[in-house]
Design a protein around this motif. Structure first.
Motif, PDB file in Angstrom:
ATOM      1  N   VAL A 107     -98.437   3.160  -9.720  1.00  0.00           N
ATOM      2  CA  VAL A 107     -97.217   3.951  -9.921  1.00  0.00           C
ATOM      3  C   VAL A 107     -96.070   3.462 -11.062  1.00  0.00           C
ATOM      4  O   VAL A 107     -95.786   4.356 -11.832  1.00  0.00           O
ATOM      5  N   ALA A 108     -96.029   2.190 -10.809  1.00  0.00           N
ATOM      6  CA  ALA A 108     -95.042   1.555 -11.861  1.00  0.00           C
ATOM      7  C   ALA A 108     -95.442   1.518 -12.994  1.00  0.00           C
ATOM      8  O   ALA A 108     -94.815   1.826 -13.949  1.00  0.00           O
ATOM      9  N   ALA A 109     -96.909   1.613 -13.247  1.00  0.00           N
ATOM     10  CA  ALA A 109     -97.324   1.641 -14.657  1.00  0.00           C
ATOM     11  C   ALA A 109     -97.070   3.059 -15.355  1.00  0.00           C
ATOM     12  O   ALA A 109     -96.659   3.309 -16.274  1.00  0.00           O
ATOM     13  N   VAL A 110     -97.233   4.121 -14.275  1.00  0.00           N
ATOM     14  CA  VAL A 110     -97.216   5.514 -14.937  1.00  0.00           C
ATOM     15  C   VAL A 110     -95.915   5.505 -14.958  1.00  0.00           C
ATOM     16  O   VAL A 110     -95.336   6.238 -15.999  1.00  0.00           O
ATOM     17  N   ILE A 111     -94.909   5.158 -14.237  1.00  0.00           N
ATOM     18  CA  ILE A 111     -93.439   5.309 -14.461  1.00  0.00           C
ATOM     19  C   ILE A 111     -92.882   4.660 -15.924  1.00  0.00           C
ATOM     20  O   ILE A 111     -92.303   5.254 -16.653  1.00  0.00           O
ATOM     21  N   LEU A 112     -93.587   3.408 -16.172  1.00  0.00           N
ATOM     22  CA  LEU A 112     -92.976   2.669 -17.343  1.00  0.00           C
ATOM     23  C   LEU A 112     -93.480   3.495 -18.648  1.00  0.00           C
ATOM     24  O   LEU A 112     -92.869   3.439 -19.598  1.00  0.00           O
ATOM     25  N   LEU A 113     -94.645   4.016 -18.513  1.00  0.00           N
ATOM     26  CA  LEU A 113     -95.416   4.669 -19.443  1.00  0.00           C
ATOM     27  C   LEU A 113     -94.654   5.921 -19.872  1.00  0.00           C
ATOM     28  O   LEU A 113     -94.371   6.012 -20.960  1.00  0.00           O
ATOM     29  N   ALA A 114     -94.181   6.468 -18.927  1.00  0.00           N
ATOM     30  CA  ALA A 114     -93.319   7.671 -19.020  1.00  0.00           C
ATOM     31  C   ALA A 114     -91.845   7.451 -19.811  1.00  0.00           C
ATOM     32  O   ALA A 114     -91.680   8.266 -20.713  1.00  0.00           O
ATOM     33  N   LEU A 115     -91.507   6.397 -19.133  1.00  0.00           N
ATOM     34  CA  LEU A 115     -90.261   5.831 -19.705  1.00  0.00           C
ATOM     35  C   LEU A 115     -90.270   5.522 -21.145  1.00  0.00           C
ATOM     36  O   LEU A 115     -89.548   6.003 -22.011  1.00  0.00           O
ATOM     37  N   GLY A 116     -91.414   4.775 -21.506  1.00  0.00           N
ATOM     38  CA  GLY A 116     -91.677   4.406 -22.755  1.00  0.00           C
ATOM     39  C   GLY A 116     -91.905   5.371 -23.837  1.00  0.00           C
ATOM     40  O   GLY A 116     -91.311   5.646 -24.850  1.00  0.00           O
TER      41      GLY A 116
END
Lengths: 632, 222
Positions: A107-116
């Motif tokens: 989940v954290a990876a997805v959020i970071l990816l979306a933010l990036g």
């Protein structure tokens, strides 16, 4: 055979005993009773013997064994199901469980990816909804005569500042004369880009500090540094630096912003100008000179070369647009560029030069964004059949053309309903006669059904909010049985049957065509199925083995109503799904008020109905499909 | 549980010993109900010939009989949880098969011409009939060709007459005379009272007699 196993029989007990006797399952008492009976009835003894014989024959039948593949197939099925069940029944152990930590990491990876991605899109990628064009009005002293129109890509730098640059291209003179207070202004386009806003704020602060618009070189910002690199920007800065407040009105800078959203861009610019206390004068872009181009020429109708149109020559088209031709361009809804140059040589359509002419503009190759259609009223154009059909379909698809008084008393509509592939489907075609008075009549002429009927016609008014103004007329023709017989007959005739057979069949036809109900018509009722007067014609058609096998016609007069006029809808419905019906609808002229009649429209898949030879084509749209759009 | 093979059946020797197999069948069904697919495989092996033979006599077409047999066993496997042991295992299995066949016959509504010849891939006929067992072949070898031909014709006539009967009549005749069911088993399979079942069987015999009358009269004349 006359077997009915389920039928209740009162002799069931006796039959059961006899069955047991034949099978030898009867007890001694019962057997003795039947033996006693059979002694007195030898014919029944014979029956018993025959039954025992058939029983023996049945039991002597050989026995067949099952093919081996039955067992193999079933065994395979069982094995497969066993394996599947074992897999299904396998308990989910810890090794199959996804740990919570891994879930959190995912989940954290997805959020970071979306933010990036959001950061990249927001700060790096250019916006796609703005293009900036800088054009200028010609300075009187031709100071910057070497500059040409520039289109700046909308990057953050381009959004920072747009300065007026004199243009060497022959631009039309400004429409409005600037007031003496109007001075050269530096204009920045407000942008959603926060970076550009920041730069504009800096300019605002600098303007406040200096009390006038100081040269940008004096500002210690990124733009000034960047201007050292870009000669165009350097020229812009120089222009602004040389602009003098309160000088000649001719010394001005014209800024034209090209955008897909002119209103929003205008608001942003205005906001920016107001915020910076800049005085300005909006100037309308001058219209270009009328374009003279002939048939088969391709015109680039946009400054941005986004649209091409191609003229199609009609029979009376001499290669150029005559003066007074009204040509419209219909957009398909896509936003047009404000720089789009639309053909707008507009004069009243009643101009003699426009009458009877037809032009079409259709998209050609390239990034075409527009569909085009332009037709003139009452144009008796001799077009190719395909073009004619296409044009009719387009007209029907766009609008119901409404004509004035001229159609009254003429053939106002043609009913054409062709077969539908799947039986059971219904298709409808309707003609609307508007504002009919009760003195007017609707006449259905030459309605012919071809094989596959029946079809029906309904005539009803649309004034359902009041008392019934006219009885709904439902006329069904093409009765299945009769039509089938007639088709059979036609097939027989078509197969070159002997003359005697044809005569016999024609007699049969006559019998079939005899009126069965409501044989005559009056002013308000319908004609019967195959009127006797049409029998001869029908027979002739049968002799010729032609297609029409049923015909119908009638005249309908509206009943007096409480309203002066009413709308009447004539619906031709294909009930069986494969009828082919043709006919015409005529509205004779009224003695008092005329009727407005709309051309037919099909609700089913549009076909290309042939235009009757004796009827003019349906009046084309004069306002619906052709719209004119002026350049901004 | 009474005899599965019925009484007075000439082919009774070829059928499994009922009293022994009855207990074994219950045991196999119980194991199959608990998920023992191997037990169900044994049930298939045990009864596929009888089911197939009955269905062949019912529908008259070997290919159709094969498909119905497969379908019957498949349905039995699906519904094996519904087997409560109130009827015999084979009765329960046969009920599935005969219902399938009757439904099929009602769908098609046809009268078949039954044939003894069973098509095979190599073109030879009836090589795997139970009638072709070693004993039968030995007996056949002892018989003259005329006798063999006469018996063949007789079978053809009986099968043809059977194929012309209604499905319900055909079912009771096959259950009784081919499968050797007793009345109670037949009543269980068909869901009929005993009296009604016997009456139907009697009428079926009369119907078969009517169909075979020309053949029987010819045989008598000979």
């Amino acid at each position: 055979m006359s077997q009915d196993p389920n039928k209740f029989d009162p002799k069931e007990t006796t039959e059961a005993k006899l069955c047991a006797y034949v099978d030898g399952d009867l007890d001694a008492a019962g057997r003795a009773e039947i033996e006693k009976y059979l002694e007195t009835n030898p014919q029944h003894r014979k029956l018993m013997e025959e039954l025992k014989q058939t029983r023996a024959l049945m039991r002597a039948l050989p026995r067949a064994s099952a093919p081996p593949e039955i067992g193999e197939m079933l065994q395979g099925q069982l094995e497969r199901s066993l394996l599947l069940n074992e897999l299904d029944a396998e308990p989910a152990g810890d090794s199959m469980r996804i740990s919570r930590a891994a879930q959190f990491r995912a989940v954290a990876a997805v959020i970071l990816l979306a933010l990036g991605l959001g950061v990249v899109v927001y700060f790096v990628l250019p916006s796609s909804n703005q293009r900036v064009t800088v054009v200028t009005a010609p300075p009187t002293d031709h100071e910057f005569a070497t500059n040409t129109t520039q289109i700046l890509p909308e990057t953050e730098e381009a959004s920072r500042a747009i300065a007026g640059v004199p243009s060497a291209t022959p631009a039309p003179p400004p429409v409005a004369t600037p007031s003496p207070a109007l001075t050269t202004a530096s204009v920045a386009v407000a942008s959603a880009d926060p970076f550009a806003r920041r730069e504009m704020d800096r300019s605002k602060v600098a303007g406040k500090m200096s009390g006038k618009f100081a040269p940008l070189e004096k500002k210690a910002d990124g733009f000034a540094n960047a201007s050292k690199i870009d000669p165009f920007r350097a020229r812009v800065q120089q222009t602004l630096a040389n602009a003098t407040v309160g000088q000649s009105p001719a010394n001005y800078t014209c800024v034209v912003v090209s955008t897909t959203d002119p209103a929003a861009a205008r608001q942003r610019v205005n906001t920016f100008l107001v915020d910076n206390k800049i005085q300005w004068q909006p100037v309308a872009e001058p219209m270009p000179q009328p374009i003279q181009f002939g048939a088969s020429q391709v015109a680039m109708t946009s400054k941005l070369n986004q649209t091409q149109v191609h003229l199609k020559q009609s029979n009376q088209f001499n290669g150029q647009y005559p003066v007074g031709t009204n040509v419209g361009v219909v957009s398909n809804g896509a936003p047009q560029s404000p720089g789009t140059q639309v053909l707008t040589n507009t004069l009243p359509t009643t101009t003699p030069a426009a009458a009877g002419q037809s032009y079409g503009i259709q998209p050609t190759s390239g990034p075409v964004e527009h569909e085009s259609l332009a037709v003139d009223k009452n144009a008796p154009v001799q077009q190719q059949p395909v073009q004619q059909a296409e044009q009719q379909q387009m007209q029907q698809a766009i609008a119901l053309p409404t004509t004035e008084d001229g159609d009254v008393g003429q053939v106002v509509g043609r009913l054409d309903l062709h077969g539908i592939a799947q039986a059971g489907d219904q298709s409808e075609q309707y003609i609307v006669a508007r504002n009919m008075t009760h003195e007017q009549t609707i006449e259905l002429k030459d309605l012919l059904t071809r094989e596959g009927g029946p079809a029906s016609i309904e005539i009803f008014n649309t004034s359902t909010d009041d008392q019934p103004l006219a009885t709904t007329q439902t006329l069904t023709f093409g009765d299945e049985a009769k039509l089938g017989a007639l088709n059979d007959l036609r097939a027989g005739v078509g197969a070159a049957a002997p003359a005697t057979q044809i005569a016999k069949d024609l007699d049969k036809t006559e019998a079939l065509a005899a009126p069965t109900s409501n044989p005559t018509t009056n002013s308000s009722t319908a004609a019967a199925f195959v009127p006797a007067t049409q029998l001869l014609a029908m027979q002739q058609k049968l002799r010729a083995a032609t297609a029409p096998v049923d015909s119908f016609g009638g005249q309908f007069k509206l009943q007096p109503t409480t309203k002066p006029t009413q709308d009447v809808v004539i619906v031709l419905r294909n009930d069986a799904g494969n009828a082919q019906v043709q006919g015409q609808v005529q509205v004779p002229a009224a003695t008092s008020a005329p009727a407005q009649v709309s051309a037919p429209r099909e609700t089913a898949a549009p076909t290309a109905p042939p235009v009757p030879a004796n009827a003019p084509p349906a009046a084309p749209a004069t306002t619906g499909p052709a719209t004119t759009q002026a350049a901004p | 549980m009474s005899s599965l093979s019925g009484t007075h059946h000439p082919n009774e020797a070829t059928l499994p010993p009922v009293d022994v197999t009855g207990q074994q069948d219950f045991h196999l069904f119980e194991r199959a109900r608990t998920g023992d697919r191997g037990a169900f495989g044994q049930i298939v092996v045990r009864y596929q010939d009888r089911i197939y033979n009955s269905l062949l006599r019912l529908v008259g077409d070997p290919e159709e009989a094969r498909e119905l047999t497969q379908e019957a066993f498949t349905r039995a496997l699906v519904k094996i949880d519904s087997f409560r042991g109130e009827a015999g295992p084979y009765t329960w299995l046969f009920r599935i098969a005969v219902n399938l066949a009757i439904s099929q016959l009602r769908k098609v509504q046809r009268h078949r011409v039954f044939s003894l010849e069973r098509p095979s891939s190599n073109g030879q006929a009836a090589t795997d009939d139970q009638a072709s067992s070693l004993l039968d072949r030995v007996k056949r070898n002892e018989e003259s060709p005329d006798v063999i031909a006469e018996r063949h014709e007789q079978h053809q006539q009986v099968l043809s007459a059977l194929g012309r009967l209604d499905a319900e009549y055909r079912a009771v005749l096959i259950m009784r005379d081919v499968e050797g069911f007793d009345y109670q088993q037949m009543a269980d399979v068909l869901g009929l009272p005993l009296g009604t079942l016997k009456s139907r069987l009697f009428r079926a015999r009369i119907a078969l007699r009517d169909e075979l009358r020309p053949y029987l009269s010819g045989v008598k004349k000979k």
